[in-house]
Enzyme design. Structure first.
Site, PDB file in Angstrom:
ATOM      1  N   HIS A   1     -22.904 -46.040  37.258  1.00 31.88           N
ATOM      2  CA  HIS A   1     -22.268 -44.913  37.959  1.00 31.88           C
ATOM      3  C   HIS A   1     -21.256 -44.244  37.032  1.00 31.88           C
ATOM      4  O   HIS A   1     -20.449 -44.940  36.390  1.00 31.88           O
ATOM      5  CB  HIS A   1     -21.579 -45.428  39.230  1.00 31.88           C
ATOM      6  CG  HIS A   1     -20.942 -44.353  40.049  1.00 31.88           C
ATOM      7  ND1 HIS A   1     -21.662 -43.470  40.806  1.00 31.88           N
ATOM      8  CD2 HIS A   1     -19.638 -44.024  40.197  1.00 31.88           C
ATOM      9  CE1 HIS A   1     -20.825 -42.641  41.400  1.00 31.88           C
ATOM     10  NE2 HIS A   1     -19.599 -42.942  41.057  1.00 31.88           N
TER      11      HIS A   1
ATOM     12  N   ALA B   1     -25.332 -53.020  50.103  1.00 33.75           N
ATOM     13  CA  ALA B   1     -25.856 -52.069  51.098  1.00 33.75           C
ATOM     14  C   ALA B   1     -24.967 -50.824  51.226  1.00 33.75           C
ATOM     15  O   ALA B   1     -25.338 -49.851  51.871  1.00 33.75           O
ATOM     16  CB  ALA B   1     -25.988 -52.743  52.457  1.00 33.75           C
TER      17      ALA B   1
ATOM     18  N   SER C   1     -19.130 -47.195  35.189  1.00 33.18           N
ATOM     19  CA  SER C   1     -19.161 -48.535  35.788  1.00 33.18           C
ATOM     20  C   SER C   1     -20.596 -49.020  35.953  1.00 33.18           C
ATOM     21  O   SER C   1     -21.497 -48.217  36.220  1.00 33.18           O
ATOM     22  CB  SER C   1     -18.508 -48.520  37.183  1.00 33.18           C
ATOM     23  OG  SER C   1     -17.217 -47.945  37.129  1.00 33.18           O
TER      24      SER C   1
ATOM     25  N   ASN D   1     -26.625 -51.048  39.179  1.00 30.52           N
ATOM     26  CA  ASN D   1     -26.585 -49.585  39.155  1.00 30.52           C
ATOM     27  C   ASN D   1     -25.518 -49.130  38.181  1.00 30.52           C
ATOM     28  O   ASN D   1     -24.485 -49.791  38.022  1.00 30.52           O
ATOM     29  CB  ASN D   1     -26.260 -49.069  40.570  1.00 30.52           C
ATOM     30  CG  ASN D   1     -26.212 -47.549  40.635  1.00 30.52           C
ATOM     31  OD1 ASN D   1     -26.937 -46.872  39.934  1.00 30.52           O
ATOM     32  ND2 ASN D   1     -25.314 -47.025  41.462  1.00 30.52           N
TER      33      ASN D   1
ATOM     34  N   ASP E   1     -22.198 -47.424  46.158  1.00 31.25           N
ATOM     35  CA  ASP E   1     -21.437 -47.755  44.944  1.00 31.25           C
ATOM     36  C   ASP E   1     -20.289 -48.717  45.246  1.00 31.25           C
ATOM     37  O   ASP E   1     -19.215 -48.624  44.659  1.00 31.25           O
ATOM     38  CB  ASP E   1     -20.884 -46.453  44.313  1.00 31.25           C
ATOM     39  CG  ASP E   1     -22.002 -45.528  43.891  1.00 31.25           C
ATOM     40  OD1 ASP E   1     -21.860 -44.300  44.088  1.00 31.25           O
ATOM     41  OD2 ASP E   1     -23.024 -46.023  43.402  1.00 31.25           O
TER      42      ASP E   1
HETATM   43  C1  GRF Z   1     -26.099 -40.952  35.109  1.00 34.04           C
HETATM   44  O1  GRF Z   1     -24.766 -40.614  34.760  1.00 34.04           O
HETATM   45  C2  GRF Z   1     -26.102 -41.824  36.310  1.00 34.04           C
HETATM   46  O2  GRF Z   1     -25.050 -42.751  36.367  1.00 34.04           O
HETATM   47  C3  GRF Z   1     -25.915 -40.805  37.392  1.00 34.04           C
HETATM   48  O3  GRF Z   1     -26.729 -39.726  37.029  1.00 34.04           O
HETATM   49  C4  GRF Z   1     -26.846 -39.741  35.617  1.00 34.04           C
HETATM   50  C5  GRF Z   1     -28.306 -39.838  35.291  1.00 34.04           C
HETATM   51  O4  GRF Z   1     -28.459 -39.355  34.004  1.00 34.04           O
HETATM   52  N1  GRF Z   1     -26.297 -41.339  38.689  1.00 34.04           N
HETATM   53  P1  GRF Z   1     -29.881 -39.583  33.269  1.00 34.04           P
HETATM   54  O5  GRF Z   1     -30.949 -39.239  34.291  1.00 34.04           O
HETATM   55  O6  GRF Z   1     -29.917 -41.027  32.852  1.00 34.04           O
HETATM   56  O7  GRF Z   1     -29.828 -38.647  32.106  1.00 34.04           O
END
Ligand code: GRF
Length: 202
Positions: A107, A140, A134, A105, A143
């Site tokens: 973040h 589970a 990150s 993922n 983040d």
């Molecule tokens: C990204 O910064 C992601 O980490 C966060 O929401 C944003 C999604 O942006 N969860 P996009 O949909 O890729 O433009």
């Protein structure tokens, strides 16, 4: 390496991954894009001729049932890696256990700082001089998985959530592409990373 990408929003990080993966020597290919809603990012999958699927959150009466359908859709494509790139949903523990450690993922914060759905907003509210981006292995928790890559991003005077997020996203994209490339090239072992630091063999 075959990769499934799950999104909820604009998919700008997905687009960056699609562009990188369309380079002939990139060692991974995006095989499917999935979302929990009619994500604007589906347009990027169409642009690149990548199939997509949707598992609409509101059509299921529980996270478990939603997760089971998501898992069934993923199983059709049997990806080696699942990338959550702006998926704004917590996966049920059963799905994480089934796919771990092959879910990563991205973040928009310097985890473990500012986890959760509003990492950018929370960093701004905290008045910190820098935040970050990150890439982690999904566990589970929220983040809370092992960190595979992260980098600091400065917060400037006058930043609002949008301007700060737009400064973070390019860093996220670079880290994500690099992590996917390292996994595909065999330079990053997710099982080892998920196992955490091992005591040195004495
Ligand atoms: C990204 O910064 C992601 O980490 C966060 O929401 C944003 C999604 O942006 N969860 P996009 O949909 O890729 O433009």
């Amino acid at each position: 390496l075959s990769v499934a990408v799950l999104i909820s929003g604009a998919g700008s990080n997905l687009r960056a991954l699609l562009e990188a993966a369309s380079e002939p020597d990139f060692p991974a290919r995006i095989v499917v894009v999935g979302a929990d809603r009619e994500a604007a990012g589906f347009s990027h999958a169409e642009d690149f001729g990548i199939p997509s699927f949707m598992v609409p959150w509101e059509q299921f009466d529980s996270r478990e049932a939603w997760g089971a359908e998501l898992g069934a859709q993923l199983a059709v494509w049997e990806p080696d890696l699942v990338v959550l790139s702006g998926l704004m949903r917590l996966l049920p523990a059963t799905l994480v256990e089934e796919w771990a450690p092959r879910i990563v993922n991205t973040h928009p914060a310097y985890l473990p700082e500012f986890p959760g759905a509003h990492g950018v907003r929370d960093a701004l509210a905290a008045g910190v001089p820098q935040t970050g981006a990150s890439v982690i292995i999904v566990d589970a928790g929220v983040d809370s998985g092992p960190i595979l890559a992260q980098e600091r991003v400065p917060v400037f005077e006058g930043d609002d959530e949008h301007s700060l997020h737009e400064r973070i996203k390019p860093v996220e994209r670079r880290l994500l592409i690099d992590v996917v490339e390292r996994i595909a090239a065999g330079d990053l072992d997710l099982a080892a990373a998920a196992a955490g630091p091992q005591d040195p063999v004495d």
